[in-house]
Design a protein around this motif. Structure first.
Motif, PDB file in Angstrom:
ATOM      1  N   LYS A 111      44.019  35.467  38.697  1.00 48.39           N
ATOM      2  CA  LYS A 111      42.802  36.179  38.283  1.00 48.39           C
ATOM      3  C   LYS A 111      43.077  37.140  37.118  1.00 48.39           C
ATOM      4  O   LYS A 111      42.211  37.386  36.287  1.00 48.39           O
ATOM      5  N   SER A 112      44.289  37.723  37.112  1.00 46.43           N
ATOM      6  CA  SER A 112      44.574  38.813  36.175  1.00 46.43           C
ATOM      7  C   SER A 112      45.305  38.370  34.920  1.00 46.43           C
ATOM      8  O   SER A 112      45.104  38.926  33.847  1.00 46.43           O
ATOM      9  N   LYS A 113      46.130  37.356  35.046  1.00 46.56           N
ATOM     10  CA  LYS A 113      46.955  36.919  33.923  1.00 46.56           C
ATOM     11  C   LYS A 113      46.078  36.430  32.778  1.00 46.56           C
ATOM     12  O   LYS A 113      45.134  35.686  32.978  1.00 46.56           O
ATOM     13  N   GLY A 114      46.435  36.884  31.571  1.00 45.40           N
ATOM     14  CA  GLY A 114      45.670  36.465  30.396  1.00 45.40           C
ATOM     15  C   GLY A 114      44.348  37.193  30.245  1.00 45.40           C
ATOM     16  O   GLY A 114      43.604  36.956  29.298  1.00 45.40           O
ATOM     17  N   LYS A 115      44.028  38.081  31.196  1.00 43.55           N
ATOM     18  CA  LYS A 115      42.742  38.780  31.146  1.00 43.55           C
ATOM     19  C   LYS A 115      42.886  40.289  31.002  1.00 43.55           C
ATOM     20  O   LYS A 115      42.115  40.924  30.276  1.00 43.55           O
ATOM     21  N   ALA A 116      43.841  40.871  31.727  1.00 38.25           N
ATOM     22  CA  ALA A 116      43.932  42.334  31.756  1.00 38.25           C
ATOM     23  C   ALA A 116      44.298  42.895  30.380  1.00 38.25           C
ATOM     24  O   ALA A 116      45.210  42.407  29.723  1.00 38.25           O
ATOM     25  N   ALA A 117      43.585  43.930  29.979  1.00 39.07           N
ATOM     26  CA  ALA A 117      43.834  44.569  28.683  1.00 39.07           C
ATOM     27  C   ALA A 117      44.717  45.807  28.836  1.00 39.07           C
ATOM     28  O   ALA A 117      45.108  46.417  27.844  1.00 39.07           O
ATOM     29  N   ILE A 118      44.992  46.213  30.062  1.00 34.04           N
ATOM     30  CA  ILE A 118      45.897  47.331  30.346  1.00 34.04           C
ATOM     31  C   ILE A 118      46.807  46.892  31.501  1.00 34.04           C
ATOM     32  O   ILE A 118      46.559  45.858  32.131  1.00 34.04           O
ATOM     33  N   ASP A 119      47.836  47.677  31.781  1.00 33.32           N
ATOM     34  CA  ASP A 119      48.796  47.299  32.816  1.00 33.32           C
ATOM     35  C   ASP A 119      48.200  47.441  34.218  1.00 33.32           C
ATOM     36  O   ASP A 119      47.299  48.245  34.438  1.00 33.32           O
ATOM     37  N   TYR A 120      48.749  46.665  35.143  1.00 28.78           N
ATOM     38  CA  TYR A 120      48.160  46.637  36.477  1.00 28.78           C
ATOM     39  C   TYR A 120      49.207  46.280  37.527  1.00 28.78           C
ATOM     40  O   TYR A 120      50.232  45.668  37.232  1.00 28.78           O
ATOM     41  N   GLY A 121      48.928  46.697  38.743  1.00 33.15           N
ATOM     42  CA  GLY A 121      49.740  46.314  39.890  1.00 33.15           C
ATOM     43  C   GLY A 121      48.822  45.918  41.028  1.00 33.15           C
ATOM     44  O   GLY A 121      47.585  45.969  40.894  1.00 33.15           O
ATOM     45  N   PHE A 122      49.414  45.493  42.135  1.00 40.35           N
ATOM     46  CA  PHE A 122      48.618  45.090  43.305  1.00 40.35           C
ATOM     47  C   PHE A 122      49.054  45.848  44.555  1.00 40.35           C
ATOM     48  O   PHE A 122      50.243  46.088  44.759  1.00 40.35           O
ATOM     49  N   HIS A 123      48.083  46.169  45.390  1.00 33.78           N
ATOM     50  CA  HIS A 123      48.326  46.482  46.793  1.00 33.78           C
ATOM     51  C   HIS A 123      48.066  45.179  47.557  1.00 33.78           C
ATOM     52  O   HIS A 123      47.300  44.332  47.101  1.00 33.78           O
ATOM     53  N   LEU A 124      48.646  45.053  48.736  1.00 33.55           N
ATOM     54  CA  LEU A 124      48.441  43.835  49.517  1.00 33.55           C
ATOM     55  C   LEU A 124      47.759  44.142  50.842  1.00 33.55           C
ATOM     56  O   LEU A 124      48.228  44.974  51.616  1.00 33.55           O
ATOM     57  N   MET A 125      46.631  43.456  51.076  1.00 34.68           N
ATOM     58  CA  MET A 125      45.939  43.627  52.358  1.00 34.68           C
ATOM     59  C   MET A 125      46.727  42.964  53.486  1.00 34.68           C
ATOM     60  O   MET A 125      47.211  41.843  53.340  1.00 34.68           O
ATOM     61  N   ILE A 126      46.852  43.659  54.615  1.00 34.43           N
ATOM     62  CA  ILE A 126      47.451  43.074  55.809  1.00 34.43           C
ATOM     63  C   ILE A 126      46.361  42.969  56.873  1.00 34.43           C
ATOM     64  O   ILE A 126      45.797  43.979  57.304  1.00 34.43           O
ATOM     65  N   GLY A 127      46.049  41.745  57.264  1.00 38.03           N
ATOM     66  CA  GLY A 127      45.000  41.530  58.260  1.00 38.03           C
ATOM     67  C   GLY A 127      45.538  41.121  59.611  1.00 38.03           C
ATOM     68  O   GLY A 127      44.823  41.154  60.615  1.00 38.03           O
ATOM     69  N   GLU A 128      46.810  40.719  59.628  1.00 34.01           N
ATOM     70  CA  GLU A 128      47.438  40.299  60.879  1.00 34.01           C
ATOM     71  C   GLU A 128      48.952  40.482  60.740  1.00 34.01           C
ATOM     72  O   GLU A 128      49.487  40.485  59.628  1.00 34.01           O
ATOM     73  N   ILE A 129      49.596  40.684  61.861  1.00 34.08           N
ATOM     74  CA  ILE A 129      51.061  40.744  61.876  1.00 34.08           C
ATOM     75  C   ILE A 129      51.555  39.647  62.815  1.00 34.08           C
ATOM     76  O   ILE A 129      51.158  39.594  63.983  1.00 34.08           O
ATOM     77  N   ASN A 130      52.351  38.748  62.276  1.00 30.85           N
ATOM     78  CA  ASN A 130      52.989  37.713  63.094  1.00 30.85           C
ATOM     79  C   ASN A 130      54.337  37.399  62.457  1.00 30.85           C
ATOM     80  O   ASN A 130      54.709  38.019  61.448  1.00 30.85           O
ATOM     81  N   ASP A 131      55.071  36.454  63.012  1.00 27.65           N
ATOM     82  CA  ASP A 131      56.419  36.185  62.504  1.00 27.65           C
ATOM     83  C   ASP A 131      56.413  35.768  61.029  1.00 27.65           C
ATOM     84  O   ASP A 131      57.289  36.151  60.256  1.00 27.65           O
ATOM     85  N   GLU A 132      55.397  34.994  60.648  1.00 21.79           N
ATOM     86  CA  GLU A 132      55.337  34.528  59.252  1.00 21.79           C
ATOM     87  C   GLU A 132      55.133  35.713  58.306  1.00 21.79           C
ATOM     88  O   GLU A 132      55.790  35.815  57.268  1.00 21.79           O
ATOM     89  N   VAL A 133      54.196  36.580  58.690  1.00 19.45           N
ATOM     90  CA  VAL A 133      53.916  37.751  57.840  1.00 19.45           C
ATOM     91  C   VAL A 133      55.161  38.642  57.760  1.00 19.45           C
ATOM     92  O   VAL A 133      55.566  39.082  56.673  1.00 19.45           O
ATOM     93  N   LEU A 134      55.793  38.877  58.893  1.00 27.50           N
ATOM     94  CA  LEU A 134      56.980  39.733  58.907  1.00 27.50           C
ATOM     95  C   LEU A 134      58.103  39.134  58.060  1.00 27.50           C
ATOM     96  O   LEU A 134      58.864  39.858  57.422  1.00 27.50           O
ATOM     97  N   ALA A 135      58.183  37.815  58.034  1.00 31.13           N
ATOM     98  CA  ALA A 135      59.230  37.167  57.246  1.00 31.13           C
ATOM     99  C   ALA A 135      58.954  37.286  55.742  1.00 31.13           C
ATOM    100  O   ALA A 135      59.877  37.333  54.934  1.00 31.13           O
ATOM    101  N   GLU A 136      57.681  37.340  55.383  1.00 31.52           N
ATOM    102  CA  GLU A 136      57.344  37.392  53.950  1.00 31.52           C
ATOM    103  C   GLU A 136      57.420  38.787  53.347  1.00 31.52           C
ATOM    104  O   GLU A 136      57.679  38.938  52.148  1.00 31.52           O
ATOM    105  N   LEU A 137      57.172  39.804  54.176  1.00 32.73           N
ATOM    106  CA  LEU A 137      56.997  41.149  53.612  1.00 32.73           C
ATOM    107  C   LEU A 137      58.213  41.708  52.869  1.00 32.73           C
ATOM    108  O   LEU A 137      58.042  42.341  51.815  1.00 32.73           O
ATOM    109  N   PRO A 138      59.451  41.509  53.351  1.00 28.31           N
ATOM    110  CA  PRO A 138      60.578  42.102  52.603  1.00 28.31           C
ATOM    111  C   PRO A 138      60.638  41.643  51.143  1.00 28.31           C
ATOM    112  O   PRO A 138      60.812  42.455  50.233  1.00 28.31           O
ATOM    113  N   SER A 139      60.440  40.363  50.894  1.00 29.22           N
ATOM    114  CA  SER A 139      60.537  39.903  49.502  1.00 29.22           C
ATOM    115  C   SER A 139      59.328  40.374  48.696  1.00 29.22           C
ATOM    116  O   SER A 139      59.421  40.586  47.484  1.00 29.22           O
TER     117      SER A 139
END
Ligand SMILES: [Zn+2]
Length: 475
Positions: A111-139
């Protein structure tokens, strides 16, 4: 090309002083008096303030909500932000239950690449906690540079997570040095009150506010604070609107809980009576949490002044009145929540805050930029004017007088919630990494030049196996 901004008044969160600022390779190279041009392009800033570019910690660009999509995307939204003096935004990446977090991140990068005219970062919504989510969060924290997680305590059956999910998100965040952000309202009770109001035929926009009383924001804020105290996680409460929530934060801070609070311009200058405007115009003023009775405004100003609240976000989430807000005619619960604020956040805080003496000039810079950069792992690259920092600079005319209006704003939306409001001061020119994005009130930047910012964790991850050596930065 090197630039030399001469004769401006540099204002940071700490100091106000006359100086010239030399910019090379996108960063501030030298600050001093009587600097020689030495081949650099000279920009005269006499009579102007030089502020660090605003850091907006709370935006929703190109976001689906309630069967529609926000009117501003990363192009129109970041251009409008730049016009308003903001050079960094942190947007909320929504996630889908049962799907890899990575998929959502890819979506937000697209959505942002090639469009943003200033610098940007993301926060990440967490809607559930399970083994898959826990495995992804460190990276996601350590490699993707997304060091803040958002949990919704409201929007039942849409975004809302239960307390167990919030608690477990906090435990993980603490280990990783990530910040947990909450939308603090009691979604379960609100859901009941909304159903009850609709069943009684109460369908007008004002019932949006009346079914979300401030007590339910205060209760959820206090509950999240208690969980933060229990887990030791860092908690950031987004869009604080009322006395009850301010009190909960103040109490938690007095107990040493690592809790921070944000408010938004709309809660400082607008009140609940706007929801009663005729001809469905009240729908323009539907935010969650809702606008409050005007007595809460002074509480919010006091909290910014005393440091119980530390930041101001726009909660940019624009929907056109025609065709989008109108989805809620006859049922206030179907009005898309949110409004266009990204452009006026900076100027409203200057005009209503610094210019009116409610906060000092240095407090203004802290609230609109520095503190946000510090809390979200961007400082000192962003959030200040200092040698080595990105040359994100606002050349600001404090004597300008103007009227905020949809006629003149640059957001891609058909109304402005601050229509007709007089503002003192105006960003005249805005630089992002040493290049003009706005020059003499005209857009001269280019969509796509904004860079994604990997942000630092607020402390190194606790798991020693990662070998992380991130710098510790305290706000
Ligand atoms: Zn929001």
């Amino acid at each position: 090309m090197a630039k030399l901004i001469k004769n401006g008044t540099v204002v940071t969160a700490a100091d106000t002083y006359r100086a010239d600022v030399r910019i090379e390779d996108g960063v501030v190279k030298q600050i001093g008096t009587g600097l020689e041009a030495g081949g650099a392009e000279v920009i005269d800033a006499s009579g102007h303030y030089l502020f660090p570019g605003g850091v907006d910690p709370h935006t929703h660009l190109d976001m689906p909500f309630g069967g529609t999509v926000t009117a501003d995307d990363f192009e129109t939204g970041t251009i409008a932000a730049a016009f308003g003096g903001t050079t960094t935004v942190i947007d909320f990446c929504l996630t889908d239950k049962g799907k890899p977090l990575r998929d959502s991140l890819d979506k937000w990068h697209a959505k942002s690449k090639g469009k943003a005219a200033i610098d940007y970062g993301f926060h990440l919504m967490i809607g559930e906690i399970n083994d898959e989510v826990l495995a992804e969060l460190p990276s996601i924290v350590q490699e993707e540079g997304i060091t803040s997680f958002k949990v919704f305590m409201a929007y039942k059956n849409v975004f809302q997570a239960d307390d167990g999910t919030l608690y477990r998100t906090m435990l993980t965040a603490k280990e990783l040095g990530a910040t947990v952000m909450v939308h603090a309202e009691n979604g379960d009770v609100i859901d009941y009150l909304v159903e009850k109001a609709l069943s009684e035929g109460k369908t007008e926009p004002i019932y949006h506010a009346l079914t979300r009383p401030p007590e339910l924001e205060g209760e959820a804020t206090g509950r999240a604070a208690k969980l933060a105290g229990l887990t030791g996680a860092r908690l950031y409460v987004v869009h604080v609107t009322c006395e009850q929530a301010v009190q909960a934060i103040a109490e938690a801070r007095s107990q040493g809980i690592d809790i921070w609070g944000e408010t938004c311009p709309q809660y400082l200058v607008l009140d609940q009576s706007y929801l009663e405007l005729p001809d469905f115009e009240g729908a323009k003023y539907v935010w969650s949490p809702p606008l409050r009775e005007s007595s809460h405004q002074q509480t919010l100003w006091n909290a910014l002044k005393t440091g119980v609240l530390q930041t101001i976000g726009s909660d940019q989430c624009s929907f056109n009145f025609i065709g989008q807000k109108e989805l809620g005619r006859g049922d206030f619960s179907k009005i898309p929540n949110g409004g266009p604020v990204i452009e006026d956040r900076f100027s409203l805080l200057y005009s209503e805050g610094a210019a009116k003496g409610r906060i000092t000039l240095n407090e203004f810079v802290n609230i609109v930029s520095t503190r946000n950069a510090k809390l979200f792992g961007l400082y000192p690259r962003k959030g200040t004017i200092a040698v080595g920092s990105d040359a994100d600079i606002v050349i600001f005319d404090p004597s300008a007088e103007r009227t905020l209006s949809a006629e003149t704003h640059h957001m891609n939306v058909d109304y402005n919630p601050f229509e007709g409001m007089k503002a003192t001061g105006e960003p005249v020119s805005v630089l992002s990494r040493g290049e003009f994005v706005i020059r003499d009130r005209a857009f001269v930047g280019k969509p796509g030049t904004g860079k994604f910012l990997k942000r630092a964790a607020y402390k190194p991850a606790e798991a020693p196996a990662t070998g992380s050596k991130e710098t510790v930065r305290q706000p």
